[in-house]
Design a protein around this motif. Structure first.
Motif: not given
Length: 817
Positions: A317-338
């Motif tokens: 099942a695809a996730p929805t916002l129900k029961g979740r906090e909306d973090l889509r506007d928080l500028p999270l970044v991933t930093i990983d090996p190239s």
């Protein structure tokens, strides 16, 4: 997929099941049946014959309501399906209830409604109650009850049917066959619904028809064909068993020269020599990206997902916002090996606006919400537990989860919405954590960055991607890391920052280069953020008194510590007694040794004195990180332990579905032991694959000399590690010339009996390559350097002439290929 970030470092059939699930169906004070055979469940079988163990003939199904031609009720159909001992499709249902003519259309509609309502499952040819079992099935014995009864689970199970049922095994027509069954055995059995009131929790019982053979353990090796006469030989890949096995003509099957094969020892030939027969061709490790096949099959690492597991991917099942906090506007970044293929963690830091925490920071570490997709009791979960972790080879990755999850649904891709479990932590200006909160959210990564790319931006060389986010995102991350570094320094974790070599492969799958990547502040930043999130997870679960799997690293054992103290004393270095030992004490010794010519030797010995980290349901602390509690939370894509911790947090903080279940909690000890073993298996397989790649790389340089360091000292000889490639090889003690060498354990040295000169752990030497066996990853060298003056080797009163010796030989004899 890439190797672990920010972490510390033979499963049989039972690895894929949860034996302690019987805790949910255990019989409570079950009354014993009276009469013959009342001591055992098998003697209590309905209408049973006591001590013979033979089950009584089953009675015919009772006549059901609705069998007068009228449409039956839903319950009547369910009763019929429960009691049916053969196939029960639409035709059989119609016949049982005497449904004819136009009434068949109404019956079809009723069956379709029951299927849509989840009451039954199957197709028009065979239906059964949802969660039910067919009349005959293959079961695996997973446990036994306190009464000695055997408990089994179906080997094939569709998670859409609900939770995998547990089945009570009774003696079959084979008499006492159940007495010989054990956990891990598979049986073909007749299944019947169980309604006895005195067997609480079991819905089914199974009568064994026959025991199925276990898969035979086969040996693995490289086949070398005899082109002239047929047959050939097999070179085992186990370096401890470097003995070729002859394969008679006709026993090679479809194997071709160079193929990796499984083989059995089938007997002795005409001259009494054991012979091998090829049972399966696994591939050719000389092909591009195939060298890891050897380790995969030698260690029994599952590298393909069963169809039942892949089938479950279609119903996620695809996730929805129900029961979740909306973090889509928080500028999270991933930093990983190239070259990372998946991204399971993202970070963000911002100044805390609270005036009571001036100079403080709010840190968010978002981790892919694997628990949303991988639920307890599913085939996906059973397969993940069976694997325990992803295994990383230079030429491939054997993932814990299918790529649909690890590289897509749970990869925090730039600009795409993904479910996550986030740890929000508040630190003061000195890096001390003030509080933490866990939340379940929906996020959208602002940017995907490589370590080198992020570091270059901080160092004043931003590019088109890092330029716009340098001030608002990257600089706050580094400023926060500066505060966390202060707290880390105060904590004083063990500081063994050893260089990690990385193998680069060419287009042909062979070694192109061996490099030591630069250790950047970006690496340390992500590592420290992950450690803090792991600690917060353990603390939050303890606050809710929720059991979990800890990552445990105990202090060195008394025996290892005593040997280390004796060794350090010979250098006038001192450690405090075991009871007061802290990582900072090791760091002080390492700092003092840095001024000595034997600094590398001290690092090696300190490293070897440490215990191995494991998983445990008990909080025993993490000595290396100097933490009283620690859990793995940040990589549920590649470590089952992290998934267990995610589920525990979901349950403890009521974050929605997918939380840890009671039977998982009851089974944490076994789970911890299993995933610890699987981690060791993965480490061994990864190490052996690197050895084989390097051995293949050096195979055409036999006779060449290399600069090296002695990395191990044993009674039988010296292990050496080459400077340029990091390859490990062996110098037999019998090949050391000029003296009779004795092993002095406390000095980590081989000491000449006559001269007192020694070869010591950590010494720089020059060696010549004598033999390379790529299939086993084995390298054999001869020593070109002379031994050095005793000093260390004469520690603790050792005198020449005492100890276990190794006589020299003028020339080493080459090992037969």
């Amino acid at each position: 997929m890439m190797p672990p970030k920010g972490g510390s470092a033979g499963a049989g059939p039972e690895a894929s099941v949860a034996p302690s699930r019987i805790a949910r169906v255990a019989r409570k004070d079950r009354p014993k049946a009276e009469g013959k055979g009342s001591e055992t469940r098998t003697g209590r079988a309905r209408g049973g014959k006591g001590s013979t163990g033979r089950a009584a003939p089953r009675s015919k199904p009772r006549r059901l309501a609705g069998a007068d031609g009228t449409l039956p009720t839903r319950e009547a159909i369910l009763d019929f399906l429960r009691s049916s001992e053969g196939r029960a499709g639409k035709r059989e249902i119609a016949r049982a209830f005497a449904i004819k003519g136009d009434a068949r259309v109404a019956l079809k509609r009723l069956i379709e409604e029951m299927t849509e309502e989840g009451l039954i499952s199957g197709n028009r040819k065979e239906f059964r109650e949802r969660g039910g079992l067919p009349p005959v099935a293959v079961l695996e014995i997973v446990a036994s009850t306190s009464d000695g009864d055997l408990v089994a689970e179906p080997v094939v199970w569709d998670a859409r049917e609900g939770e995998r049922p547990v089945v009570l095994v009774v003696s079959g027509r084979a008499g006492n066959e159940t007495r010989a069954l054990a956990t891990g055995d598979r049986i073909l059995a007749r299944i019947s619904a169980l309604t006895d009131a005195d067997v609480e929790g079991f819905r089914f019982e199974a009568e064994p028809i026959k025991r199925l053979p276990r898969e035979k353990q086969r040996l693995v090796g490289i086949f070398r064909a005899n082109a002239r006469h047929g047959g050939g030989t097999i070179q085992p890949v186990d370096r401890k068993m470097l003995k070729d096995w002859p394969v008679a003509k006709g026993n090679e099957g479809k194997a071709r020269d160079g193929d990796l094969v499984r083989f059995d020892i089938v007997g002795r030939g005409r001259i009494g020599v054991p012979e091998a027969r090829i049972a399966e061709v696994l591939g050719n490790p000389q092909d591009q990206r195939q060298i890891s096949l050897i380790a995969v099959h030698a260690h029994g690492i599952p590298d393909e997902f069963p169809e039942g597991v892949l089938d479950e991917l279609t119903s996620l099942a695809a996730p929805t916002l129900k029961g979740r906090e909306d973090l889509r506007d928080l500028p999270l970044v991933t930093i990983d090996p190239s070259d990372a293929r998946d991204h399971d963690d993202a970070v963000h830091a911002a100044p805390d606006p609270d005036p009571q925490n001036a100079g403080g920071w709010i840190v968010t570490v978002a981790i892919a919400d694997v628990a949303h997709y991988v639920r307890p009791g599913t085939r996906l979960d059973a397969e993940a537990q069976k694997r325990g972790n992803s295994v990383y080879f230079p030429d491939r990755v054997v993932p814990m989860l299918p790529e649909r999850i690890s590289n897509d649904l749970c990869s925090l891709r730039e600009g795409e919405e993904r479910p996550c479990l986030a740890m929000r932590m508040v630190f003061d200006r000195s890096g001390t954590k003030r509080r933490s909160t866990v939340l379940r959210g929906l996020m959208r990564s602002r940017a995907k960055l490589a370590y080198e790319q992020a570091q270059a931006a901080i160092d004043g060389r931003p590019d088109d991607k890092t330029g716009p986010i340098l001030e608002p995102i990257l600089k706050p991350l580094w400023a926060c890391y500066a505060a966390l570094s202060k707290a880390r320094d105060r904590r004083g974790p063990l500081d063994l920052d050893l260089p990690e070599r990385r193998i680069l492969l060419g287009a042909d799958g062979r070694v192109r280069d061996v490099v030591v990547p630069e250790r950047l502040a970006a690496h340390r930043l992500i590592e420290e953020f992950m450690i803090q999130a792991n600690v917060a997870a353990a603390e939050l679960l303890e606050a809710k008194a929720t059991p979990l799997v800890y990552r445990v690293h105990e202090p060195p054992s008394k025996e290892k510590l005593k040997a280390l103290q004796d060794f350090l004393a010979s250098l006038e270095l001192k450690l405090p007694p075991a009871g007061n030992l802290k990582p900072a004490d090791f760091n002080r010794v390492l700092a003092e040794a840095a001024q000595l010519p034997v600094a590398d030797l001290v690092n090696e010995v300190v490293l070897r004195s440490q215990s191995q980290a494991v998983y445990s349901p008990e909080s025993l602390g993490h000595f290396g990180l100097h933490l009283s509690r620690y859990a793995h939370f940040t990589s549920p894509i590649r470590r089952y332990a992290d998934l267990v911790v995610h589920r525990a947090l979901i349950r403890a903080y009521r974050l929605g579905p997918g939380g840890i279940e009671d039977h998982e909690i009851a089974d944490l000890q076994r789970t911890s032991e299993t995933i610890s073993q699987l981690e060791r298996r993965a480490m061994a397989a990864e190490r052996e694959t690197i050895d084989r790649l390097i051995a293949a790389h050096l195979a055409d340089r036999v006779g060449a000399s290399f600069k090296a360091r002695i990395s191990g000292v044993t009674r039988s000889g010296l292990f050496v590690r080459l400077d340029d490639t990091g390859a490990d090889g062996f110098v037999p003690g019998s090949a050391l010339s000029g003296d009779y060498f004795q092993h002095v354990e406390q000095a980590h040295a081989l000491v000449g009996q006559r001269t007192g000169l020694a070869y010591r752990l950590g010494d720089r030497v020059e060696v010549r390559l004598v033999e390379a066996i790529p299939s086993a990853g084995a390298l054999r060298f001869e020593m070109l350097s002379e031994p050095v003056k005793g000093g260390l080797a004469m520690a603790k009163g050792h005198r020449p002439g005492r100890g276990r010796g190794l006589k020299p030989k003028r020339r080493p004899r080459p090992r037969r290929r």
